[in-house]
Enzyme design. Sequence first.
Site, PDB file in Angstrom:
ATOM      1  N   ASP A   1       0.846  -1.185   0.044  1.00 23.16           N
ATOM      2  CA  ASP A   1      -0.181   0.096  -0.042  1.00 23.16           C
ATOM      3  C   ASP A   1       0.727   1.333  -0.072  1.00 23.16           C
ATOM      4  OD1 ASP A   1      -1.483  -1.960   0.776  1.00 23.16           O
ATOM      5  OD2 ASP A   1      -2.022  -1.090   2.988  1.00 23.16           O
TER       6      ASP A   1
ATOM      7  N   GLN B   1       4.392   0.702   2.193  1.00 23.07           N
ATOM      8  CA  GLN B   1       4.386  -0.760   2.955  1.00 23.07           C
ATOM      9  C   GLN B   1       5.608  -1.411   2.281  1.00 23.07           C
ATOM     10  OE1 GLN B   1       2.234  -2.359   5.808  1.00 23.07           O
ATOM     11  NE2 GLN B   1       2.664  -0.199   6.064  1.00 23.07           N
TER      12      GLN B   1
ATOM     13  N   ARG C   1      -7.268  -1.308  11.517  1.00 27.82           N
ATOM     14  CA  ARG C   1      -6.143  -0.697  11.150  1.00 27.82           C
ATOM     15  C   ARG C   1      -6.276   0.331  10.016  1.00 27.82           C
ATOM     16  NH1 ARG C   1      -6.226  -6.398   9.501  1.00 27.82           N
ATOM     17  NH2 ARG C   1      -6.329  -6.518   7.522  1.00 27.82           N
TER      18      ARG C   1
ATOM     19  N   GLU D   1     -10.253  -2.683   4.514  1.00 28.54           N
ATOM     20  CA  GLU D   1      -9.138  -2.056   4.700  1.00 28.54           C
ATOM     21  C   GLU D   1      -8.721  -0.695   4.215  1.00 28.54           C
ATOM     22  OE1 GLU D   1      -6.253  -5.904   4.824  1.00 28.54           O
ATOM     23  OE2 GLU D   1      -6.506  -5.392   2.953  1.00 28.54           O
TER      24      GLU D   1
ATOM     25  N   TRP E   1      -4.104  -9.127  -3.841  1.00 26.18           N
ATOM     26  CA  TRP E   1      -3.497 -10.026  -2.813  1.00 26.18           C
ATOM     27  C   TRP E   1      -3.606 -11.341  -3.287  1.00 26.18           C
ATOM     28  CZ3 TRP E   1      -0.178  -8.996   0.495  1.00 26.18           C
ATOM     29  CH2 TRP E   1      -0.059  -7.564   1.181  1.00 26.18           C
TER      30      TRP E   1
HETATM   31  C1  FRU Z   1      -3.717  -3.654   2.728  1.00 23.78           C
HETATM   32  C2  FRU Z   1      -3.077  -4.237   4.135  1.00 23.78           C
HETATM   33  C3  FRU Z   1      -3.393  -3.238   5.247  1.00 23.78           C
HETATM   34  C4  FRU Z   1      -2.310  -3.229   6.199  1.00 23.78           C
HETATM   35  C5  FRU Z   1      -1.139  -3.583   5.230  1.00 23.78           C
HETATM   36  C6  FRU Z   1      -0.077  -4.511   5.717  1.00 23.78           C
HETATM   37  O1  FRU Z   1      -3.060  -4.086   1.883  1.00 23.78           O
HETATM   38  O2  FRU Z   1      -3.556  -5.492   4.192  1.00 23.78           O
HETATM   39  O3  FRU Z   1      -4.759  -3.293   5.639  1.00 23.78           O
HETATM   40  O4  FRU Z   1      -2.150  -2.122   6.894  1.00 23.78           O
HETATM   41  O5  FRU Z   1      -1.825  -4.198   4.221  1.00 23.78           O
HETATM   42  O6  FRU Z   1       1.177  -4.426   4.876  1.00 23.78           O
END
Ligand code: FRU
Length: 504
Positions: free
Chosen positions: A33, A49, A156, A208, A298
């Site tokens: 992300d 991320q 989150r 998310e 994902w």
């Molecule tokens: C979304 C996610 C978020 C989390 C992050 C972890 O792609 O699953 O919810 O904060 O990636 O890397």
Amino acid sequence: MPNVKRPTDRVSDYTEKYRPQFHFTPEENWMNDPNGLVYYAGEYHLFYQYHPNGRKWGPMHWGHAVSQDLLRWEHLPIALEPDEYGMIFSGSVVVDWENTSGLFTGGEGLVAIFTHHDEQLGIQSQSLAYSQDKGRTWQKYDGNPVLTNGEEKDFRDPKVFWHDDTNKWVMVVAAGQKVMLYGSKNLIEWDYLSEFGSTDGAHGGVWECPDLFPLPVDGNHAKKKWVLQVDLGAGAIAGGSGGQYFIGEFDGVSFTNDRPASETLWVDYGRDFYAAQSFSDLPSADGRRIWLAWMSDWTYANELPTNPWRSAMSIPREVGLRETVNGDITLVQQPIAELRTLRQSKLVIENEMVDETVNVLANQAENVFEIVATVENLTASEFGFNVRKSSGHDQGTIIGYRTNDQQVFVDREHSGESEFHQAFKGRHSIQVKGETGCVTFHIFVDKSSVELFLNDGEVVITDLIFPEDDSKAMEFYVKGGEVRLVSLELYALQSTWEHVTGRK
Ligand code: FRU
């Protein structure tokens, strides 16, 4: 600090097979992300991320890059590393202009609000870090975490913004299969406001990465609506993970959905646009709302055939609201105007009748390009583009429109490498609403992606593809009749990584 890559330690020249030329990628290793998108002191910041030690998802850090034009990015050292509270999951950054947090010695600074993920305890909570040197170094707040939730295991991805009307910060955060809203005067103490979504929209997976912002309808600032975008980990329109959005009102406490709870509005009809986040603190003189997303799903993200990096961001897109012919308000996304600065050679075709016997793009060969086309349908049953094509490799990605059921689609069944995951191949489509005599295509093609903006961004399809580098042929095709090509522009696009490759 470990894991810090200096600009001189280049491991990539950005010329590898599949390496995007005008999309953001980390030089090496895993990314998901976008995080902390913010404009401050003349720079756009992109955090993300990041797993700095592998090409699969792992202990999450925040990678960091800056840009002055949203296109050419400079990689900076890692901003946030895991600590005793766990990994650093997704979140946002705001400019604390008035030092409401009291974290800054003089004036203002950047505050990151992110999720701490404790893998062992299975706990997620919200924490802060702050920077007074334009994001170059970060200090974790010593009272972390600042917000916990005893009930939700999945809690989150806080997105924070300043709400002028009620004079406070607002956080929207994903909690299981809903979002929760909190308010704060100082970014440190948070009060529960409300929640939304348990019975609204799509629930094929955990929610998310929410975002919440106002937008004028058709550019009319007297007519404002709030957009709540939220992703779901599975069960999206094209299969796998994807984004949905709600349109409604936000009064500083609660979000109310204008549409029936049973209705789902999808952000993108392809498979590869996830965790979109909009920029915070764009200057009011700019006036745009710009977002970008992780170009992956994902379902297969960890298997994508790229090396030494894995994953790219979408192009930045300007988002807006438009009232359509049937009176509904819909989200529109358009490539940001800055992308025009990448245009190089140009081919223009105007006012030409085309049937299935000709290919007006027969002499063109590109693998990094943009097409803008308006097509008036006369008698055809289908028309569109076949890109990243080669007869030798038997490859091609079709971006087309079928007239009998007004279906627009991207077909990546034969787009190139796909064996890495059985869910990758396929065709992603949606029925276009409204008047269909004329169709406009705006298409961005890079080394390993296509992004289609149909009818001025009313429908968007984002899909990864993995063709051979020399699959450069292209076709404008027509089936079963005739169309009038009102106009077609084709531009080769310049790489945004020339500062890394040294190429001109
Ligand atoms: C979304 C996610 C978020 C989390 C992050 C972890 O792609 O699953 O919810 O904060 O990636 O890397």
